[in-house]
Structures are given as structure tokens and as C-alpha cells.
Write a protein that holds these residues in place. Structure first.
Motif, PDB file in Angstrom:
ATOM      1  N   GLN A 429       0.833  -1.208   0.000  1.00 47.64           N
ATOM      2  CA  GLN A 429       0.000   0.000   0.000  1.00 47.64           C
ATOM      3  C   GLN A 429       0.864   1.254   0.000  1.00 47.64           C
ATOM      4  O   GLN A 429       0.571   2.225  -0.699  1.00 47.64           O
ATOM      5  N   ARG A 430       1.958   1.209   0.736  1.00 45.66           N
ATOM      6  CA  ARG A 430       2.877   2.365   0.741  1.00 45.66           C
ATOM      7  C   ARG A 430       3.528   2.514  -0.639  1.00 45.66           C
ATOM      8  O   ARG A 430       3.707   3.638  -1.132  1.00 45.66           O
ATOM      9  N   ALA A 431       3.885   1.394  -1.269  1.00 46.67           N
ATOM     10  CA  ALA A 431       4.495   1.455  -2.605  1.00 46.67           C
ATOM     11  C   ALA A 431       3.542   2.097  -3.606  1.00 46.67           C
ATOM     12  O   ALA A 431       3.950   2.920  -4.436  1.00 46.67           O
ATOM     13  N   VAL A 432       2.272   1.723  -3.543  1.00 41.65           N
ATOM     14  CA  VAL A 432       1.280   2.299  -4.458  1.00 41.65           C
ATOM     15  C   VAL A 432       1.126   3.789  -4.210  1.00 41.65           C
ATOM     16  O   VAL A 432       1.043   4.598  -5.140  1.00 41.65           O
ATOM     17  N   GLU A 433       1.091   4.190  -2.942  1.00 38.08           N
ATOM     18  CA  GLU A 433       0.947   5.611  -2.603  1.00 38.08           C
ATOM     19  C   GLU A 433       2.101   6.444  -3.152  1.00 38.08           C
ATOM     20  O   GLU A 433       1.922   7.601  -3.534  1.00 38.08           O
ATOM     21  N   LEU A 434       3.304   5.841  -3.218  1.00 35.90           N
ATOM     22  CA  LEU A 434       4.490   6.580  -3.661  1.00 35.90           C
ATOM     23  C   LEU A 434       4.705   6.515  -5.169  1.00 35.90           C
ATOM     24  O   LEU A 434       5.613   7.169  -5.686  1.00 35.90           O
ATOM     25  N   THR A 435       3.895   5.740  -5.869  1.00 36.20           N
ATOM     26  CA  THR A 435       4.073   5.574  -7.313  1.00 36.20           C
ATOM     27  C   THR A 435       3.325   6.672  -8.059  1.00 36.20           C
ATOM     28  O   THR A 435       2.120   6.840  -7.874  1.00 36.20           O
ATOM     29  N   PRO A 436       4.015   7.431  -8.912  1.00 34.62           N
ATOM     30  CA  PRO A 436       3.339   8.519  -9.650  1.00 34.62           C
ATOM     31  C   PRO A 436       2.282   7.966 -10.602  1.00 34.62           C
ATOM     32  O   PRO A 436       2.405   6.861 -11.125  1.00 34.62           O
ATOM     33  N   GLU A 437       1.240   8.740 -10.845  1.00 40.43           N
ATOM     34  CA  GLU A 437       0.220   8.368 -11.810  1.00 40.43           C
ATOM     35  C   GLU A 437       0.864   8.216 -13.191  1.00 40.43           C
ATOM     36  O   GLU A 437       1.705   9.021 -13.586  1.00 40.43           O
ATOM     37  N   GLY A 438       0.461   7.178 -13.902  1.00 42.36           N
ATOM     38  CA  GLY A 438       0.999   6.956 -15.236  1.00 42.36           C
ATOM     39  C   GLY A 438       2.298   6.178 -15.253  1.00 42.36           C
ATOM     40  O   GLY A 438       2.826   5.890 -16.326  1.00 42.36           O
ATOM     41  N   HIS A 439       2.834   5.846 -14.071  1.00 43.86           N
ATOM     42  CA  HIS A 439       4.086   5.093 -14.028  1.00 43.86           C
ATOM     43  C   HIS A 439       3.858   3.685 -14.582  1.00 43.86           C
ATOM     44  O   HIS A 439       2.841   3.053 -14.325  1.00 43.86           O
ATOM     45  N   ASP A 440       4.856   3.194 -15.324  1.00 41.74           N
ATOM     46  CA  ASP A 440       4.717   1.895 -15.983  1.00 41.74           C
ATOM     47  C   ASP A 440       4.553   0.749 -14.992  1.00 41.74           C
ATOM     48  O   ASP A 440       4.021  -0.302 -15.337  1.00 41.74           O
TER      49      ASP A 440
END
Length: 993
Positions: A429-440
Motif C-alpha cells: 500500500q505504501r508502494a502504491v501511494e508513492l508511485t506517480p500516476e501513469g508510471h509503468d
């Protein structure tokens, strides 16, 4: 990244040594206080630096630093040469830092270079070079500290340097290249997409300004390739990684093999091939990556600062190789290389977290193979430490958290500690929160969360809530705008299956399957080779049937039909779509090209195809051009002579979908007594047995499949045995049923004996479109093209003799020619592949009595064998056979598919349909020489006897299905109903209209 150099070009080292000795002598002879002494020390330092660049000996750069320091100490701050002396000192300190990694050197270099810049007037002509040198020293420090302030300063300084450099100045390309690599470095740190765009723009301009043959061109090409690879890792655009590899290969080609930069170029190429492998899974990519990274390590001197990074790159490539091949030696070597890389990496080095992460991944992979507990413990420890050393806000943090979660999952599988799954969920969940929108990588992280919640659901932890969470995250992963279609397909399938199994009547089930079916086509897209597409499809064979079963459960036979048409015979449909609507497009490239060029060509053609489709669909009336058909369009051009029966076989249920001309909706017929297990039973024709296996299989097909369908259609047993009076039927089986002889289903012993042959004349079709397209476009064949061409090849090299083909062809030719049919016969050495293709264009129908071979991996390489070579299906497909009518393939196993991709028509019969033939006679398995002659002769006797244009020379294959039915019945009359006898006539099948 270009280095700070004091001497450019190739120099004779002996002359440098002589100059250094002379300058040393001059310094020694200069009296203290002499005004020339500072300049002589500075010149001596430059000479020692030049010597170091040639030898790499540490004492030389130490002497250079000492000489420059003395020069600085001997003059006051306002001395006119102070700026130059400081510049030389900063350059030599930077050079020594690159050799030793001493942090104090690079910090001092930054400080003295700052002083050098501050002492210059703004309009000083040396200002651009001093700014660039200061920027590069900041860059060296950033590489060590990963401090954002440093890389921000680098970019600001290099931008000033570029702005102050005249357009025609020879240093401009190098400064642009340095600016580009610095933007890329900041992108790696922050993940800001604008930075990688700026990096590519600056480096591409540097390449354009660099003349061919310039010594810096290979390095600039390599920098551009690396930046494109970085952008690919963010957006997943295959054109970026393809261009990247091409540029890196070109940079190597332009560099002498003994040049010291070769190891760097090899390492960059290996890393990029490894990156592309992660997306495509192509074995050739990872094989080449391992080779070139091995070479890079071998060519790197012991003690070189780049050795750790190259060992780490080798370890990554070997890990991927292990994942692809399963060779345990690969993962062992990978761990060894990565451990060596870590041992050579100083504490506090910026690359330490990344190398720990990489080592943890390899331990994890080995644990998955061996189950050794110490491996998963090492993996967990490495990943945890990697995260602890990663600065907040670092772009790699989400990826490192994801890897830690994967290790927690693996540890849970071993220990059963549910707390590991709970922690994994929190980490993801933390990884998803830190991933920018549109990231591959967003889709994979959402998918991982879906897996995690599914684990909790499976273990009964808050099952309702975790089931819903799992479905939500799988759905979100599948709907991501970026990411690999293959991985998104995995998420879509998981979402659909969880809904189907747990909420089969949910309104979300069918939309989930719709997403999955749409992604199937993208997974096997035109950017891949034919072999690549079929390899991808092996892992999802049967998905369309599963989706159709879900639709049938919900009484949505129309949707089931749409999905079976959309999700099956994908490559076959692509071949048709590429040929049929665009008759003026021809394949023009015949020269031999490398595998890399072939991959790039596929990618470029795929992009052109997408652009062309978008343009066509923007034209009024063509909005749905080549889009997946809806039910109403699928059933728009059905044949009037009988129904098409699509039979769906899935683990959960089996159904038939009947399509009849004049009906607005499909007729749904359930098959409750048939199952995938029955379809998977020993197939008739695989071997001749003494235990009546064939009889049992045919009866099972009759009782469970054929008879319920015929009853559902209201088709009765014919009161007379005349073939002419029977209705037609087209069988379109799916999955493993494709390998069973529905046309021969029946009861062959006892008083109640009956079979499909007593009810209908059977044909097969790969999909519905293969028939409806022919109905829509049917027309008469021009008189000049109508006719029959025959060839026999009784003894082609490399094949077993089939002498009966000569008699077969001669008999048919005499009959045809004797009744006025325009016919031509060429045998043996009279005919080569090229001449055969010319005759296929000239004559509407062809009879090929020869050996054939099928290539399931590369269907276009399936071929017919002649005395003078072989004729490949791919060659036939390139020909313009717009008047093709009938192809009689009197050869073995010409309609045998591949069970790994059972829903793909990978056989010669379907290939000939794709080439343009309206109807094809083929064989499901091996046939005897004598029965082949009898069936062929009887077949043509029937067609010729039913001609309505005697004397015109025309030959029409319209009645070919009836002719084959008649011919096999004639053969059957002379046989009993033993397994052996049944296998004599059953193999002959009819495809098409």
C-alpha cells in the motif's frame, strides 16, 4: 557521462614523459620567489594529469594535485592566473576522486572550482568551460551522495554553460551531452518525467551536432540510448527500448575494440537488453545480455571504480536468465557476482541500496527454486537494509518496497506466518501511494496488492472484505493506462476468475471478462513476430472459452459468440485483416535483416498500422473498421445452406451456439453431458489400438455433442442416402475438441447405428468470420482463371516415397481434361516452388499430392515439399490469389493443430484459407497411399459429374463439401467398422465455404 579531461586526442606517452621530466627539471631550477614558478608548477601539474590519463597510475595524479596546490598557494587571490590555477586543481582533484573514491577530493574540487568561477568576469571567454567543469564536479559528488541540491546545481550550471556556448563551438555537443545525462540522473532520483524528456532532447541535439567520425560520437550515442531505456522503464513504450538498443549497438560498432570505453559501452548494451527482456521475455535478449555483460566485466581492470556496477549488471542479467531457463548455475553465479559488487562498494556509496536490492532479488529467486530457508532470510535482510539506506522521496523507493513485499510473501509460503502477508499488504500500500500516476509499474503494484488480499481471503481473514479488495485492485491493475499488456492481462484474468468463482451472477463478471479478452489481442500484437505472438498465446489458451462459458451461464449467448470470435484465431485473423481490406499493400522487404532490425521493423509497422487504423476510423462510415465484431455483425452474412455451430468447451460447462440464416440471435444449446475431461481423453487417430478406442470416442461425441445439437436444430436423419439431399453444417469447435472428428461422430455397431454422415454434410471453419467473409464477398471466378492445376511429388528429397501420387494425379487429370475442364498437370522435376506459385495465380483450384510439414511455432514456415525445393505458406500468403477457389491438400496432417495453442488455427488448411482459397480439403492425421488415391479420384468424379457448364473449361469447387462426403462414403462402403477401417476414411475433412 563524459569525464573532465585536460588533454584531448591521442598522444604519444613517451613525449608526455619527456615533457614531464623537462617541467620537473625547470621547477627544480627555478628560484623561490621567481614570478614564473607558479605557472611552472601549474604546467607540471597539467603534464602529470596527462600522464595519468594515459597510464592510470595513482602516483601520477597525486603529483598533479600536489603541483596544482603549490601553484595556488604561491599566488595571491587577485593574481590574474588564480582562476586558471584553481580550475586545474579542481580538475585534477576530480580526476583523483574518480580513481580513489575519496569523498574529500570531490568536496575540495567543488570548492576550488567555485572559486575559479567566482574570479572570472561574466563575459570571460573561459566562463562556459569553467561552469561546465564545476557542474561535472558537482555531478561526481551527486553520484556519491545522491543529494538533490547537488544535481539541481549541476543542471543549473550546465544550462548556463550551454547558453553561453556559441552554436558553432566544438564544445557544444559535449556540454549538451553532459546536460542530458544530468537530467537523466535527476530523473532516476526523483522520477519526474519531464527530466527524462529534457535528457533525451539535449542528448539527441548533441548527437545531431557531432560530426560522423568524431571520437565523442560513440559516447553520445550510448548516452542517448541509456536515456531512452530510462524512459522506457517509466512509460513502457517499446519504440524507446528498440531505438535504445540500436543506438548502443551503433556506438559499439563505431568504437575500436581495444578502446578503454568499450567495457562501458558493453555494460550499457547488456543492461538495456536485460531491460527489454523484462518486458518481452525474448530469450535472445537475455542470452545476449549475459554475453555482453560478461565481456564488460572481463575487460574491466581489477580495482577499477566501475567494477562493482558491472558485476552488479552481470548479476542482474544472470538472474533474468535463470528466470527464463531455470538453470541453477545462473542464479548461483548471479549471487556470487552481486556479492562481489557489494564487497567493492564503500559504505555510504549512492549505489549501495540498489545493489542490496538486486542481491535480495537473486536470493529470493534461488529460494523459490530450492526452498533453502537461509536464502529467503538473506533476501529479507538485503531488502530491508536497502530500504533503510534509501533517502525519502527517492524514485526507487516504491520498487524496493515491492521487492520487500515479495520476500514477505515467499517467507509466508515457507513458514505459514500470516503476519508476513499482513505486513506485505502494508508495504505494498505504501508502494502504491508513492508511485506517480501513469508510471509503468503502477499496474504491477496494484496487481500485487490484489494477490495479497486474495491470500488473506484464502486464509479466511475477513473473507468478504478481502475478496472485494482483491477484485478492486485486480480491476484497477487491468485498467491502468500504462504497463505491459501481458501483465495487465494477468490482472484482468484474475479479476474475472475471482468474480466468476465467487460471484458468478455479479453484473461485474462479464465486464471483467470483456477487459481480459480485449487485452488478449494487445498481448499478441503486431509489434511481435509470428513466433512471439504464438509463444504469448500459449499461456492464455482457453481464456475465450472460459469467458464464453461465463456468458452462457448468464444466458448471454450473443456475448459468448463475440468473445469466441474475438479471443480465438488471433494470428489467423491478423493475417486476414492485414491482407483482405488492403489489397494494395505488399511486403517489399526481401533482403536478409538482423533479428534486431526485424524486431524494430515489426514495431515500426505496428505503429504505422495503428496510425492508419485511426485515420480510417475517423472517416464517416468506417468508425468500426477492423474493430472486434458485435453479434449483429457476426451473423449478418450467414450461409443459407446450413448452420454454423460454435462449440465452447470449458472446465465449468460446455455449450453450442448455433447460427442460422434468418435468425436475429444465436440459438444456445447446452451440452451438459460433455466435459473438458472427455475432450482430453485419448484422441481418435493418435494410435491404432485393438480395444475399440476409436469406436468409443465416436460414440461419446455422438451422444454428448453431435446428437444434442442436431436435435436442438431440428435436423432429422435423412430418409435417403443421397449426398445431394443432405443439409450442410459448419463445425467450429474450440479447445481440445478441435482435435476430435465431429464430422464422423456416431454409433457404428448394432441395430441403432447412425452417425453425423446420415444427417448432414460437414465442413469445419477456424472461426465464424472465415465463412461469413466468403458469403459476403462471393462472386463468380473469371473464365480465364477458372481451372484445375495438379501436381504430384512422389519422391521429394528428404521425404519418404509416395509413388501412388503419380497415379492419383494422372487419373484425375485424364478425367478432367477428357470432360472439357481446363486443367494442367506438372510432376516431379517439372515443377519448382516458384512455378507452382505462378500456377496458383493462374488456376482457381489446385491439387497438391505431396508431402507437407507443419511448423506450429512459425506457421508461415509450414510448407509443401517438391523435388526442387519447398513452398512455404508465408510465400503463398504474399501472392495475390484473389480468384482462388479450391485447394485439395492430398498430404498427411494438413489440418492438425497444436494443443498448446488449441484455439489458434496453426495448420496448413487454415493457412490456405487465409491465403484466399474459399474451401480446402485436408487431413486430420496420417493417411494411407491407396485410400488417398481413392478419395481424391471419387471426389473429382463427383464434382465433374455435377458440372453445369460442360465445354466451357471452367472448374467450380462449390460442391467440394458434398464431393468429399460422397468420396469418403464410397471408401467406407468397402470397409468394415473396425478402428483400423474407421481411421482410413475419417481423416479427410473439408474447410471453408
Amino acid at each position: 557521462m563524459r569525464g573532465v579531461g585536460l588533454l584531448e586526442g591521442s598522444v604519444d606517452i613517451s613525449r608526455i614523459k619527456e615533457a614531464t621530466a623537462s617541467l620537473t627539471w625547470a621547477v627544480d631550477l627555478t628560484a623561490p620567489g621567481d614570478t614564473e614558478l607558479p605557472s611552472r608548477f601549474s604546467d607540471l601539474g597539467v603534464s602529470f594529469s596527462s600522464l595519468f590519463e594515459q597510464t592510470g597510475d595513482l602516483p601520477d595524479i597525486n603529483k598533479a594535485v600536489s603541483a596544482h596546490q603549490t601553484a595556488v598557494e604561491l599566488v595571491p587571490d587577485d593574481h590574474p592566473n588564480m582562476s586558471r590555477f584553481l580550475y586545474n586543481l579542481g580538475a585534477s582533484l576530480t580526476c583523483r576522486f574518480e580513481q580513489t573514491g575519496e569523498a574529500s577530493d570531490i568536496s575540495e574540487a567543488v570548492a576550488v572550482l567555485h572559486r575559479s568561477v567566482d574570479l572570472l568576469s561574466p563575459d570571460d571567454p573561459n566562463m562556459p568551460s569553467r561552469l561546465a567543469s564545476l557542474g561535472l564536479s558537482y555531478r561526481r559528488r551527486f553520484n556519491w551522495t545522491v543529494e538533490l541540491l547537488d544535481i539541481n546545481e549541476v543542471i543549473a550550471l550546465l544550462q548556463r554553460a550551454v547558453k553561453l556556448t556559441p552554436q558553432s563551438h566544438p564544445a557544444l555537443p559535449g556540454r549538451l551531452a553532459d546536460l542530458g545525462s544530468s537530467f537523466e540522473a535527476r530523473f532516476d532520483r526523483t522520477g519526474e518525467f519531464a527530466d527524462i524528456t529534457e535528457a533525451i532532447s539535449a542528448t539527441r541535439r548533441a548527437v545531431e551536432l557531432t560530426p560522423q567520425g568524431h571520437g565523442e560520437l560513440p559516447a553520445m550515442l550510448s548516452n542517448l540510448g541509456s536515456s531512452l531505456a530510462s524512459r522506457f522503464m517509466r512509460n513502457g513504450d517499446l519504440s524507446d527500448i528498440s531505438e535504445s538498443i540500436s543506438l548502443l549497438q551503433r556506438s559499439l560498432d563505431l568504437t575500436p575494440q581495444d578502446h578503454p570505453v568499450v567495457p562501458t559501452l558493453l555494460a550499457n548494451l547488456g543492461s538495456t537488453l536485460n531491460t527489454r527482456f523484462g518486458r518481452t521475455g525474448n530469450l535472445s535478449d537475455i542470452t545476449e545480455a549475459v554475453i555482453v555483460t560478461h565481456q564488460a566485466v572481463e575487460l574491466t581492470p581489477q580495482g577499477h571504480l566501475d567494477m562493482p556496477s558491472r558485476l552488479s549488471a552481470l548479476g542482474r542479467a544472470l538472474t533474468h536468465s535463470f528466470e527464463r531457463t531455470g538453470e541453477l548455475s545462473d542464479i548461483d553465479e548471479a549471487i556470487s557476482a552481486k556479492r562481489r559488487a557489494l564487497e567493492l562498494t564503500p559504505l555510504g556509496h549512492a549505489d549501495l541500496p540498489r545493489r542490496l536490492q538486486s542481491l535480495g532479488t537473486s536470493y529470493h529467486r534461488r529460494f523459490q527454486r530450492t526452498g533453502v530457508p537461509s536464502d529467503i532470510a538473506e533476501a529479507f535482510s538485503a531488502h530491508r537494509r536497502s530500504i533503510e539506506l534509501t533517502p525519502d522521496g527517492h524514485a526507487s523507493m516504491p520498487n524496493r518496497l515491492t521487492d520487500l513485499a515479495g520476500t514477505l510473501f515467499a517467507r509466508f509460503e515457507h513458514s505459514g506466518e500470516l503476519s508476513d502477508v499482513t505486513e506485505a499488504v502494508s508495504v505494498l500500500q505504501r508502494a502504491v501511494e508513492l508511485t506517480p500516476e501513469g508510471h509503468d509499474d503502477m499496474y504491477s503494484r496494484l496487481n500485487n496488492l490484489g494477490v495479497a488480499f486474495n491470500r488473506l481471503f484464502a486464509f479466511g481473514v475477513d473473507p468478504d472484505a478481502n475478496l472485494d479488495r482483491s477484485i478492486i485492485h485486480f480491476k484497477a491493475a487491468a485498467a491502468c493506462g500504462s504497463g505491459s499488456p501481458q501483465r495487465k492481462l494477468d490482472a484482468a484474468v484474475a479479476c474475472a476468475r475471482m468474480l466468476y468463482r465467487n460471484h458468478p451472477h455479479s453484473p461485474n463478471t462479464l465486464p471483467a471478462f470483456a477487459t481480459a479478452i480485449t487485452l488478449v489481442a494487445l498481448t499478441a500484437g503486431l509489434e511481435q513476430t509470428i513466433r512471439g505472438r504464438y509463444t504469448r498465446l500459449q499461456g492464455i489458451s482457453g481464456l475465450a472459452s472460459e469467458a464464453a462459458a461465463a456468458a452462457c451461464r448468464l444466458d448471454k449467448a450473443d456475448k459468448a459468440l463475440e468473445w469466441l470470435e474475438q479471443g480465438r484465431c488471433l494470428v489467423w485473423n491478423q493475417l486476414n485483416n492485414l491482407r483482405t481490406p488492403l489489397d494494395n499493400l505488399h511486403m517489399a522487404r526481401s533482403e536478409k535483416i538482423s533479428l534486431e532490425d526485424e524486431a524494430r521493423a515489426h514495431l515500426e509497422l505496428a505503429k504505422q498500422w495503428d496510425e492508419a487504423l485511426e485515420e480510417v476510423r475517423g472517416t464517416p462510415g468506417f468508425e468500426t473498421f477492423l474493430k472486434p465484431p458485435v453479434c449483429s455483425s457476426i451473423i449478418q452474412h450467414l450461409p443459407g445452406s446450413g448452420p454454423i455451430i460454435v462449440i465452447n468447451v470449458d472446465k465449468s460447462r460446455c455449450d453450442a451456439i448455433a447460427l442460422l440464416a434468418g435468425m436475429d440471435t444465436p440459438l444456445h444449446i447446452t451440452l451438459p453431458n460433455f466435459s473438458i475431461e472427455k475432450a482430453n481423453a485419448p484422441k481418435a487417430g493418435r494410435k491404432c489400438a485393438e480395444d475399440e478406442r476409436v469406436l468409443r470416442v465416436l460414440r461419446g461425441l455422438w451422444d454428448d455433442v453431435a446428437k444434442p445439437i442436431l436435435d436442438g436444430l431440428g435436423i432429422s436423419k435423412a430418409s435417403e442416402t443421397s449426398t445431394d439431399l443432405l443439409p450442410r453444417i459448419w463445425w467450429c469447435p474450440t479447445g481440445l475438441l478441435s482435435f476430435l472428428p465431429l464430422h464422423a461422430a456416431g454409433i457404428y455397431r448394432g441395430s441403432d447405428s447412425e452417425s453425423v454422415l446420415d444427417y448432414v454434410v460437414s465442413s469445419y471453419t477456424p472461426n465464424v468470420a472465415a465463412i461469413t467473409d466468403r458469403v459476403r464477398s462471393q462472386g463468380s471466378i473469371p473464365t480465364g482463371s477458372s481451372g484445375l492445376f495438379l501436381t504430384s511429388q512422389p519422391d521429394a528429397p528428404g521425404t519418404s516415397p509416395i509413388p501412388g501420387t503419380t497415379k492419383e494425379v494422372q487419373s484425375i487429370f485424364r478425367k478432367a481434361a477428357g470432360t472439357g475442364v481446363r486443367a494442367l498437370k506438372l510432376e516431379g522435376d517439372e515443377l519448382g516452388p516458384g512455378e507452382c506459385l505462378e500456377r496458383m495465380v493462374e488456376f482457381s483450384s489446385i491439387h497438391l499430392a505431396c508431402h507437407a510439414s507443419q511448423n506450429a511455432g512459425e506457421p508461415l514456415e509450414s510448407r509443401f515439399h517438391f523435388h526442387r525445393g519447398s513452398l512455404e505458406l508465408g510465400t503463398i500468403l504474399k501472392a495475390n490469389l484473389k480468384h482462388a477457389d479450391l485447394a485439395f491438400l492430398s498430404a498427411c496432417q494438413t489440418s492438425t493443430g497444436d494443443e498448446k495453442i488449441s484455439d489458434e488455427a496453426v495448420h496448413l488448411a487454415a493457412g490456405m484459407l487465409a491465403a484466399g482459397y474459399r474451401r480446402v480439403v485436408a487431413t486430420m492425421w496420417s493417411i494411407g497411399d491407396q485410400p488417398a488415391q481413392e478419395v481424391a479420384t471419387s471426389f473429382y468424379d463427383y464434382i465433374i459429374a455435377h458440372r453445369t457448364t460442360d465445354g466451357s473449361g471452367e472448374f467450380d469447387g462449390t460442391l467440394s463439401a458434398y464431393a468429399l462426403h460422397h468420396a469418403t462414403q464410397e471408401l467406407r462402403r468397402n470397409l468394415d467398422d473396425s478402428d483400423h477401417s474407421l481411421l482410413t476414411w475419417i481423416p479427410f475433412v473439408h474447410y471453408g465455404h
